[in-house]
Design an enzyme around this catalytic site. Sequence first.
Site, mmCIF file in Angstrom:
data_model
loop_
_atom_site.group_PDB
_atom_site.id
_atom_site.type_symbol
_atom_site.label_atom_id
_atom_site.label_comp_id
_atom_site.label_asym_id
_atom_site.label_seq_id
_atom_site.Cartn_x
_atom_site.Cartn_y
_atom_site.Cartn_z
ATOM 1 N N PRO B 222 36.423 41.247 33.067
ATOM 2 C CA PRO B 222 36.302 42.801 33.966
ATOM 3 C C PRO B 222 36.545 43.628 32.650
ATOM 4 C CG PRO B 222 37.865 41.957 34.657
ATOM 5 C CD PRO B 222 37.232 40.910 33.936
ATOM 6 N N ASP B 396 39.259 43.929 27.794
ATOM 7 C CA ASP B 396 39.246 43.249 28.638
ATOM 8 C C ASP B 396 40.600 43.352 29.390
ATOM 9 O OD1 ASP B 396 40.262 40.860 30.362
ATOM 10 O OD2 ASP B 396 39.806 39.618 29.228
ATOM 11 N N HIS B 397 39.830 43.725 30.671
ATOM 12 C CA HIS B 397 41.308 45.129 31.528
ATOM 13 C C HIS B 397 42.033 44.105 32.398
ATOM 14 C CE1 HIS B 397 42.822 47.657 33.683
ATOM 15 N NE2 HIS B 397 40.981 48.987 34.061
ATOM 16 N N ARG B 398 42.420 42.463 32.086
ATOM 17 C CA ARG B 398 42.805 41.192 32.704
ATOM 18 C C ARG B 398 44.278 41.480 32.031
ATOM 19 N NH1 ARG B 398 39.463 36.253 32.731
ATOM 20 N NH2 ARG B 398 39.117 36.923 30.545
#
Lengths: 467, 424
Positions: B222, B396-398
């Site tokens: 994401p 990387d939104h994680r």
Amino acid sequence: MADFDLIVIGSGPGGYVAAIRASQLGLKTAIVERELLGGICLNWGCIPTKALLKSGEVFEKLSHLADYGVSASEPKADLEKIVARSRGVAKQMNSGVAFLMKKHKIEVIEGAATLEKGSPAPKVVVKLKAGGERTVQAKSVVLAVGARSRPIPQIGLEADGERIWAYREALVPKSLPKSMLVVGSGAIGVEFASFYRALGCEVTVIEAIDRIVPVEDEEVSKAAQKAFERRGIKFRVGAKVTKVSKSKAGVSIDLEAGGKAETLTADVCIAAVGIVANTDQVGADKVGLELDRGHVKTGPHGETNVPGLYAIGDCAGSPWLAHKASHEGIHCVEHIAGFKSPNVHSPIAGCTYTQPQIASVGLTEKQAKDQGREPKVGRFPFRVNGKAVAAGEIEGFVKVVFDGKTGALIGAHMLGAEVTEMIQGYVTAITLEATEEDLQSTVYPHPTMSEAMHEAALDAYGRVLHL
Amino acid sequence: MTDILMPALSPTMEEGGLAKWHVKPGDKIEPGQVIAEIETDKATMEVEAVDDGEIAEILVPEGTQGVKVNTPIARLKGDAAAPAPKPAEAPKAEAPKAAEPAKAEAPKPASAPAAAKAEGGERIFASPLARRLAAQAGLDLKAIKGSGPHGRIVKSDVDGAAKGGVAAPAGAAQPAKAGAEPRQVLSLEQMGIAPGSYDLVPLDGMRRTIARRLTDSFRDVPHFPLTIDLEIDGLLAARAKLNALLEKSGVKVSVNDFVLKASAMALKLVPEANASYTPDGIAMHHHADVAMAVAIDGGLITPIIRACETKGLAQIAKESKDLAERARSRKLKPEEFQGGTFSVSNLGMFGIKSFASIINEPQGAIMSVGVGEQRPVVKNGVLAVATVMTVTLTCDHRVVDGAIGAKFLQAFKSLLEDPVTMLA
């Protein structure tokens, strides 16, 4: 020019199996043997002792005939015939190896071999049994020269063939000694103790470590000692032998245990305190072969520091077991022939043919703990196994050790009748990388003693059925 | 007679292309001599001879793709170590014999991939322990090559994969279910492009890797972009001074070297941005190993400046130049382009103003650097001219949330706009 692709020195279970595999892979192969084809295993070790022990076991059963509702009059053990049978079995196996060598077109060179510098592998100089000398050159040489009983001259423990025996003398007794001291409680020591006790000899086993059969799991050591003591074998554990002296009448052994000195006497004594590699008799120094306390230093395929020279079996280090030697021999020769064997790691099991028997593979519970494997341990006694009760073989138990994190079977330890025939079930399981689920879900035939193997695996996870 | 086998040039290499032979049958070779070039998914590497001898036969011709590791690629005659060979009867007679049973008995390598087919009903052959270890480690058995009998996956294969970093299945947490169905791809013809109207360039290892890794990343990570403008007049002045100083030593510091240095320092100031998502937790990297994207013939590669935050500009300039040169001649070692913690991609030299790169897994972010150009800026209400460069951080939104990415860019901006602060 090489005379052979491969020369194997020594025809024990390591050497002759290596030679057969080499022949299967198309290598022109010769094998050098200074004494008897089949080496110690077939002629002076595994096989003839099993013959003696079977006689002992049969004789011992006779004293329990009433348990089975049968009787016979005056059971007698004839030592001469027992020994003759054992020698006959050895002879038969020895001829079998000769046949196998012929069948696989392996040239047998009878004589004592020494190594000399050569290329691409050391030269092999054979002092022929028939007289004269023959020098042979191969592309590769495999040392499979084995080992012999270890003497300890400092304390007088040296086989003399009269009062102090090593395994050779112990295999061919001329008469049954009334009493016997066995120094060392490893497999060889307790097997001879078991045999001579079965025939009525007063046997005392002396062990320096604080428990007998020290390579086994502690629980097995403890239970085995009890079982042997029930049969009348005496033990001194944690006892250091300080002196072995002999006289016309017998031997006496001075020992020290827990700060107290004691002297034991008997007709004869058996030295069973380990082995020394036969590397001192093949000219290891002439080719600059690297040794570690007498054993050849080897790589993963038996490679030594000398180009073209390999070593396998007892002379290349522990465990000193025939099946380990055969396995190493095959692996080494496949490497030499460029054969790519699949990635399979099989553990080496140990079997001891006492009454009752001991069999084990992999890690003991303690080793597993020490390695941080958080072991899950299961046990199952034979006394509640239907087949064992029916057969009157209720001694002993099965113990299994699983890795706590992965459930991999990592060890198994058994004491009982015919457990040496059962252990391969666990060996196969470990080789195939089985987990507890595989063993728990395997269907074991009923009624068999092997059901205890199933129950032990269930017990490790609190699922035992018959306890 | 000895076979020369296809070497594994990195722990994870399974196959490669045989790019070029430097020897031909009849050539004498000696240990250390370069005999062939192997093309992996990332680089072309030289293969050196281990044994000496004479090439008897080339078994795999130049230009062959997808040669499995350990496949015999050439064969040596007899052994050269032996003294002056008489008409070599013995070896000739024996060698083929030795080889035959091996061929007959050895598990055919081809059966391994076949066995390891997968979900569609066909089973993957793996030992019970291997299955459990793979499940515990979140590894996809499909991605692991079996070395056991008939290609069975055994414990050591899974251990090796866990160490060597075989890709976790796409949705790492749930290997079995999350593995997305391969997309149905229509042929060009089905999509209306007539056969014969184009030339087909075969996919080489690098192209396949780019396609696979970037598709996986773009689909499964994401990602979002953050863009910021930097005024770099101060940087250009500092660079001019520095290069004048370094002229004698032959080192020339580029704007991109400043970017590498500043990003490494910013990663240390905002360590949350120097991180990787794993199913077991967020890996907070100890060092800023900054990878720089280098365009090369037929693709791109990302060599790494290790522990970049500890290095001075001159050192970074030297390393980046060397890495870029060797990247272009495909002479990088695997460890030089595998395992960075952050990437920088610069398309400024093409006049690109701004762009958003695709994350290079397992890195938490990648920075895309545009051209530095004079633009009108408003300062204190007055229109002025400044050299401005736009950078975009793809996160990387994680691991890297919006605020973390923004904090990182702030730190990066203040370092780069006032380069003297990089000395602190």
